[in-house]
Design a protein around this motif. Structure first.
Motif, mmCIF file in Angstrom:
data_model
loop_
_atom_site.group_PDB
_atom_site.id
_atom_site.type_symbol
_atom_site.label_atom_id
_atom_site.label_comp_id
_atom_site.label_asym_id
_atom_site.label_seq_id
_atom_site.Cartn_x
_atom_site.Cartn_y
_atom_site.Cartn_z
ATOM 1 N N LEU A 1 11.716 -16.693 9.548
ATOM 2 C CA LEU A 1 10.706 -15.963 8.768
ATOM 3 C C LEU A 1 11.394 -15.121 7.705
ATOM 4 O O LEU A 1 12.350 -14.410 8.000
ATOM 5 C CB LEU A 1 9.914 -15.054 9.722
ATOM 6 N N ARG A 2 10.898 -15.217 6.478
ATOM 7 C CA ARG A 2 11.462 -14.378 5.412
ATOM 8 C C ARG A 2 11.264 -12.901 5.767
ATOM 9 O O ARG A 2 10.217 -12.518 6.300
ATOM 10 C CB ARG A 2 10.736 -14.674 4.091
ATOM 11 N N PRO A 3 12.252 -12.045 5.446
ATOM 12 C CA PRO A 3 12.145 -10.623 5.812
ATOM 13 C C PRO A 3 10.845 -9.970 5.338
ATOM 14 O O PRO A 3 10.282 -9.118 6.028
ATOM 15 C CB PRO A 3 13.356 -9.990 5.122
ATOM 16 N N ASP A 4 10.342 -10.369 4.164
ATOM 17 C CA ASP A 4 9.127 -9.714 3.644
ATOM 18 C C ASP A 4 7.865 -10.099 4.412
ATOM 19 O O ASP A 4 6.825 -9.470 4.252
ATOM 20 C CB ASP A 4 8.959 -9.986 2.139
ATOM 21 N N LEU A 5 7.949 -11.136 5.262
ATOM 22 C CA LEU A 5 6.773 -11.528 6.054
ATOM 23 C C LEU A 5 6.860 -11.060 7.510
ATOM 24 O O LEU A 5 5.887 -11.185 8.249
ATOM 25 C CB LEU A 5 6.586 -13.054 6.017
ATOM 26 N N VAL A 6 8.021 -10.550 7.915
ATOM 27 C CA VAL A 6 8.199 -10.157 9.320
ATOM 28 C C VAL A 6 7.166 -9.097 9.727
ATOM 29 O O VAL A 6 6.474 -9.231 10.744
ATOM 30 C CB VAL A 6 9.632 -9.637 9.581
ATOM 31 N N GLY A 7 7.039 -8.047 8.928
ATOM 32 C CA GLY A 7 6.098 -6.973 9.251
ATOM 33 C C GLY A 7 4.667 -7.465 9.319
ATOM 34 O O GLY A 7 3.919 -7.148 10.250
ATOM 35 N N THR A 8 4.275 -8.266 8.333
ATOM 36 C CA THR A 8 2.892 -8.771 8.245
ATOM 37 C C THR A 8 2.559 -9.684 9.416
ATOM 38 O O THR A 8 1.541 -9.510 10.096
ATOM 39 C CB THR A 8 2.705 -9.526 6.916
ATOM 40 N N VAL A 9 3.421 -10.667 9.656
ATOM 41 C CA VAL A 9 3.160 -11.656 10.716
ATOM 42 C C VAL A 9 3.163 -10.992 12.089
ATOM 43 O O VAL A 9 2.276 -11.245 12.919
ATOM 44 C CB VAL A 9 4.200 -12.808 10.643
ATOM 45 N N SER A 10 4.126 -10.109 12.341
ATOM 46 C CA SER A 10 4.180 -9.471 13.666
ATOM 47 C C SER A 10 3.012 -8.502 13.861
ATOM 48 O O SER A 10 2.475 -8.386 14.962
ATOM 49 C CB SER A 10 5.527 -8.789 13.901
ATOM 50 N N ALA A 11 2.559 -7.836 12.783
ATOM 51 C CA ALA A 11 1.401 -6.934 12.906
ATOM 52 C C ALA A 11 0.148 -7.716 13.302
ATOM 53 O O ALA A 11 -0.619 -7.281 14.172
ATOM 54 C CB ALA A 11 1.160 -6.197 11.590
ATOM 55 N N LEU A 12 -0.061 -8.872 12.675
ATOM 56 C CA LEU A 12 -1.241 -9.687 13.005
ATOM 57 C C LEU A 12 -1.130 -10.232 14.430
ATOM 58 O O LEU A 12 -2.118 -10.296 15.166
ATOM 59 C CB LEU A 12 -1.399 -10.836 12.004
ATOM 60 N N ARG B 1 1.480 -18.524 15.379
ATOM 61 C CA ARG B 1 2.423 -19.651 15.487
ATOM 62 C C ARG B 1 3.787 -19.248 14.921
ATOM 63 O O ARG B 1 4.829 -19.460 15.544
ATOM 64 C CB ARG B 1 1.858 -20.862 14.724
ATOM 65 N N ARG B 2 3.776 -18.655 13.735
ATOM 66 C CA ARG B 2 5.042 -18.274 13.090
ATOM 67 C C ARG B 2 5.742 -17.152 13.857
ATOM 68 O O ARG B 2 6.970 -17.097 13.890
ATOM 69 C CB ARG B 2 4.786 -17.852 11.637
ATOM 70 N N PHE B 3 4.955 -16.272 14.446
ATOM 71 C CA PHE B 3 5.526 -15.186 15.229
ATOM 72 C C PHE B 3 6.288 -15.739 16.441
ATOM 73 O O PHE B 3 7.410 -15.295 16.741
ATOM 74 C CB PHE B 3 4.418 -14.229 15.681
ATOM 75 N N ALA B 4 5.680 -16.706 17.118
ATOM 76 C CA ALA B 4 6.325 -17.313 18.303
ATOM 77 C C ALA B 4 7.654 -17.969 17.924
ATOM 78 O O ALA B 4 8.650 -17.847 18.656
ATOM 79 C CB ALA B 4 5.380 -18.339 18.931
ATOM 80 N N ILE B 5 7.682 -18.641 16.769
ATOM 81 C CA ILE B 5 8.926 -19.276 16.302
ATOM 82 C C ILE B 5 9.956 -18.203 15.951
ATOM 83 O O ILE B 5 11.143 -18.320 16.272
ATOM 84 C CB ILE B 5 8.648 -20.194 15.087
ATOM 85 N N TRP B 6 9.490 -17.134 15.307
ATOM 86 C CA TRP B 6 10.384 -16.042 14.888
ATOM 87 C C TRP B 6 11.057 -15.365 16.081
ATOM 88 O O TRP B 6 12.235 -14.997 16.021
ATOM 89 C CB TRP B 6 9.594 -15.020 14.069
ATOM 90 N N LEU B 7 10.299 -15.222 17.184
ATOM 91 C CA LEU B 7 10.885 -14.600 18.377
ATOM 92 C C LEU B 7 12.096 -15.395 18.870
ATOM 93 O O LEU B 7 13.087 -14.822 19.327
ATOM 94 C CB LEU B 7 9.844 -14.493 19.499
ATOM 95 N N LYS B 8 12.020 -16.729 18.752
ATOM 96 C CA LYS B 8 13.138 -17.586 19.200
ATOM 97 C C LYS B 8 14.219 -17.686 18.129
ATOM 98 O O LYS B 8 15.402 -17.796 18.429
ATOM 99 C CB LYS B 8 12.618 -18.990 19.526
ATOM 100 N N ASN B 9 13.776 -17.657 16.850
ATOM 101 C CA ASN B 9 14.722 -17.828 15.739
ATOM 102 C C ASN B 9 14.384 -16.863 14.607
ATOM 103 O O ASN B 9 13.579 -17.181 13.725
ATOM 104 C CB ASN B 9 14.664 -19.291 15.247
ATOM 105 N N PRO B 10 14.972 -15.659 14.610
ATOM 106 C CA PRO B 10 14.634 -14.640 13.601
ATOM 107 C C PRO B 10 14.848 -15.107 12.159
ATOM 108 O O PRO B 10 14.231 -14.555 11.244
ATOM 109 C CB PRO B 10 15.572 -13.480 13.944
ATOM 110 N N ALA B 11 15.685 -16.112 11.954
ATOM 111 C CA ALA B 11 15.930 -16.596 10.580
ATOM 112 C C ALA B 11 14.779 -17.463 10.064
ATOM 113 O O ALA B 11 14.747 -17.829 8.884
ATOM 114 C CB ALA B 11 17.234 -17.393 10.532
#
Length: 542
Positions: free
Chosen positions: A369-380, A357-367
């Motif tokens: 997701l906190r930078p420290d969670l980008v790697g973790t969320v996108s990997a999952l 869910r958070r990944f889908a939101i991040w794709l539309k709005n990169p801001a």
């Protein structure tokens, strides 16, 4: 001050590694940086316990040997041995010795012996005698602790041996080991353990006497049952760095075939039942549970083991939550991605759904997701992604200019498990999207994260000639061994050995031998893990 020759490269690199941690700790005392070096210690010792290890200070004959010396032993063990020296001599003596060494050799060349002489001069100790046993010999010492309780007092006998994994013919070696012992409510004792046993007495029984207090020593500890029982019973009362150290040594005893995995799980259960919150201790637990999960790949017991792992970590995520809280400690902020990543690895349905869910939101709005969670969320999200979403991420990797972010996004992409996406990842790695110096590492990441190293090997072999034209010179020797080292397939390992590139240079021979040895040790660990976890699950799940 520059080392006299490549034999002493560790002096540059090990010291730099130690200094960056030392300075960071001084400037950011709330980061718990030394306890969190436990991870470096465990990774370094895992390499140093194998037969393919080498002394920190080794004879270097040519460029390929010099390249191979830039490894976890020169950096990690170098750092840890320097830390041990400082802990043994005391901060002031150590600093004064370093200053004398720098002054005497400024704008010149120096050797390890020059440093030991300077440290001996300021501390009054025979530093060379201790230091040389750690820098000129390979491997890890183990201190064995035997306790006997009689008439209300305990006599402890310390002896030493060599700690090894998958190395039945290891040469017996002797070290001069600076030992620090103590525990909750106990006086701290210091001694240097040589070839002869050392004994001392405490005026009580069942004392939680722990060696390597503060984890500043470079050695493993093996306790007999009498010595270990009180440590296990009061593990929560030790400082966090010592809790992580007790766990690490206990897991190491399992890996060496001297202890049961169940005793590690017992410690984990004690700590999680006591609501463990410390980052060093929890990251030790997370790291080992992820290792065991990796050993369980393809085994019918894996889902039951993952359920156990989730049960131990879910309360930690419940406490932390997905979002940073106002006024939370920096350590909780650092811990959050590790816990989320581990729970996703262990197939926690709620975590995987929320990550998607958070990944889908991040794709539309990169801001979002906190930078420290980008790697973790996108990997999952990438684990079971579709081709369209994959392509969006691949475009980000190609378009991102900042190297560290580019590599973090690629690391996430490497988790894709669909065979066609694995093929596209391999092509992406040498397409020019990744810097040449990181291509070999990127291909190795795909082999590991996709859980399909055999397919990655096949694809790499098909395009090997073209890939090699993109590799940095120092990556050539270890390129194929780095991929084959993730496989348990005997055909692939035989293919690696037969390939002319694996014996072309000394560095290639070293990398190939290390890959083969790592795989053999891992296969041994997989067998022991699967059999012991099967029995443990049978006894603990009703």
């Amino acid at each position: 001050v520059t080392m006299g020759w490549w034999d002493n490269i560790w002096l540059n690199e090990g010291f730099a590694s130690w200094m960056e941690i030392k300075a960071t700790d001084k400037m950011n005392p709330d980061w718990d940086i030394w306890p969190r070096q436990h991870e470096t210690r465990e990774a370094t010792m895992a390499t140093d316990a194998l037969s393919t290890t080498h002394p920190i200070q080794q004879v270097i004959h040519n460029v390929s040997e010099a390249n191979s010396a830039f490894d976890g032993i020169s950096y990690g063990k170098g750092e840890l041995v320097i830390r041990m020296m400082e802990g043994w001599l005391g901060e002031d003596h150590f600093r004064d010795g370093m200053r004398a060494y720098m002054k005497a050799h400024a704008f010149g060349n120096a050797t390890s012996q020059d440093l030991w002489n300077a440290l001996s001069g300021t501390s009054g100790q025979d530093v060379g005698k201790v230091a040389r046993s750690f820098t000129e010999q390979p491997g890890i010492p183990q201190v064995n602790v035997a306790a006997v309780c009689r008439n209300g007092q305990t006599t402890y006998t310390l002896t030493q041996s060599r700690f090894t994994i998958h190395d039945p013919n290891a040469k017996a070696l002797t070290w001069n080991i600076p030992v620090v012992a103590g525990g909750p409510g106990l006086e701290t004792r210091k001694l240097v353990l040589g070839a002869e046993p050392a004994t001392f007495t405490l005026p009580r029984c069942n004392a939680p006497l722990k060696l390597d207090l503060g984890e500043s020593g470079y050695y493993r500890v093996h306790y007999d049952d009498v010595a270990f029982a009180p440590i296990a019973a009061s593990i929560s009362k030790f400082a966090p760095v010592d809790r992580a150290n007790i766990l690490g040594d206990q897991f190491a005893q399992f890996r060496a075939g001297h202890g049961a995995l169940s005793s590690y799980f017992d410690l984990v259960d004690r700590l999680t039942a006591a609501h463990e919150t410390d980052i060093a201790t929890l990251e030790e637990i997370i790291g080992k549970l992820e290792t065991l999960d990796f050993y369980e790949i393809g085994n019918p017991d894996r889902p039951a083991f993952q359920a156990y792992a989730r049960s131990r970590l879910a309360p930690v995520l419940k406490r932390l939550g997905w979002d940073q809280k106002p006024h939370e400690s920096v350590l909780d902020t650092m811990l959050r991605p590790s816990v989320i990543s581990a729970l996703g690895t262990f197939n926690d349905p709620a975590v995987l759904t929320e990550a998607k869910r958070r990944f889908a939101i991040w794709l539309k709005n990169p801001a979002s997701l906190r930078p420290d969670l980008v790697g973790t969320v996108s990997a999952l999200a990438m684990k079971h992604t579709d081709a369209a979403t994959y392509e969006i991420m691949a475009k980000k990797v190609r378009d991102t200019q900042a190297t560290e972010l580019k590599l973090r996004l690629f690391q996430a992409l490497a988790n894709a498990s669909d065979p066609d996406l694995i093929r596209r990842n391999v092509e992406l790695a040498y397409s020019g999207a990744i810097p040449n110096g990181r291509i070999s590492m990127a291909l190795s990441q795909i082999a590991s994260a996709s859980e399909n190293p055999d397919l990655v090997w096949k694809l790499v072999r098909q395009h090997e000639a073209e890939i090699r034209t993109h590799l940095a010179p120092w990556s050539q020797d270890g390129f194929l061994p780095a991929i084959a080292g993730h496989s348990n397939n005997p055909d692939i390992l035989a293919e690696l050995q037969k390939d002319p590139s694996s014996s072309k240079t000394t560095g290639a021979k070293i990398a190939t031998a290390h890959a083969l040895n790592t795989v053999a040790a891992r296969q041994e660990a997989v067998q022991a893990t699967q059999s012991q976890i099967h029995d443990w699950l049978a006894a603990h799940t009703h």
